[in-house]
Design a protein around this motif. Sequence first.
Motif, PDB file in Angstrom:
ATOM      1  N   ALA A 192     116.061  20.668 118.698  1.00  0.00           N
ATOM      2  CA  ALA A 192     116.877  21.466 117.792  1.00  0.00           C
ATOM      3  C   ALA A 192     118.364  21.492 118.134  1.00  0.00           C
ATOM      4  O   ALA A 192     119.196  21.412 117.251  1.00  0.00           O
ATOM      5  N   TYR A 193     118.709  21.657 119.408  1.00  0.00           N
ATOM      6  CA  TYR A 193     120.098  21.837 119.804  1.00  0.00           C
ATOM      7  C   TYR A 193     120.437  21.054 121.063  1.00  0.00           C
ATOM      8  O   TYR A 193     119.617  20.932 121.964  1.00  0.00           O
ATOM      9  N   THR A 194     121.655  20.608 121.118  1.00  0.00           N
ATOM     10  CA  THR A 194     122.297  20.230 122.361  1.00  0.00           C
ATOM     11  C   THR A 194     123.436  21.230 122.488  1.00  0.00           C
ATOM     12  O   THR A 194     124.258  21.357 121.572  1.00  0.00           O
ATOM     13  N   ILE A 195     123.462  21.969 123.585  1.00  0.00           N
ATOM     14  CA  ILE A 195     124.491  22.990 123.766  1.00  0.00           C
ATOM     15  C   ILE A 195     125.490  22.500 124.802  1.00  0.00           C
ATOM     16  O   ILE A 195     125.121  22.134 125.913  1.00  0.00           O
ATOM     17  N   ILE A 196     126.751  22.498 124.405  1.00  0.00           N
ATOM     18  CA  ILE A 196     127.833  22.076 125.282  1.00  0.00           C
ATOM     19  C   ILE A 196     128.599  23.325 125.697  1.00  0.00           C
ATOM     20  O   ILE A 196     129.056  24.084 124.846  1.00  0.00           O
ATOM     21  N   TYR A 197     128.709  23.551 126.995  1.00  0.00           N
ATOM     22  CA  TYR A 197     129.462  24.691 127.503  1.00  0.00           C
ATOM     23  C   TYR A 197     130.934  24.332 127.490  1.00  0.00           C
ATOM     24  O   TYR A 197     131.335  23.285 127.972  1.00  0.00           O
ATOM     25  N   ALA A 198     131.741  25.203 126.897  1.00  0.00           N
ATOM     26  CA  ALA A 198     133.151  24.904 126.668  1.00  0.00           C
ATOM     27  C   ALA A 198     134.048  26.016 127.192  1.00  0.00           C
ATOM     28  O   ALA A 198     133.658  27.182 127.205  1.00  0.00           O
ATOM     29  N   ARG A 199     135.250  25.639 127.599  1.00  0.00           N
ATOM     30  CA  ARG A 199     136.235  26.641 128.011  1.00  0.00           C
ATOM     31  C   ARG A 199     136.667  27.489 126.818  1.00  0.00           C
ATOM     32  O   ARG A 199     136.887  28.680 126.941  1.00  0.00           O
TER      33      ARG A 199
END
Length: 135
Positions: A10-17
Amino acid sequence: MASKIAPKFAYTIIYARDVEKSVAFYSKAFGYEVQRLDKSGRWGELQSGHTTIAFTPLKQHETEGLTGKVEIPQHDRSAIEVCFDYSDVDAAFKRAVENGAVAVSEPEEKEWGQKVGYVRDIDGNVVRLGSHVRQ
């Protein structure tokens, strides 16, 4: 006995500043349409077909107690690479760099029949731009 569970990725989550900046960057640099940007600035999504590309802040007060803190790797490469499939890898690479991606490796033909180039996003994550590999 075989399981009847049929998961859907369902998702790829990218942690961002900065979620808003990352969503805008990915939209312009890689050509994705913004699906959702939460007014809180803590969640954003891009439409990418069956799997959503999502963005959330590095600091996660909702989940840090459960899964730990997000750490930025102290080496040259993160533990994950995002890969996008393009019919014209050269044009995609040029667009990405013109919109703020950092060039890592110009597109080149690989021995397995794929054209591949690499860039870094605004948070330093590696993004692979490649042609589809035909089998």
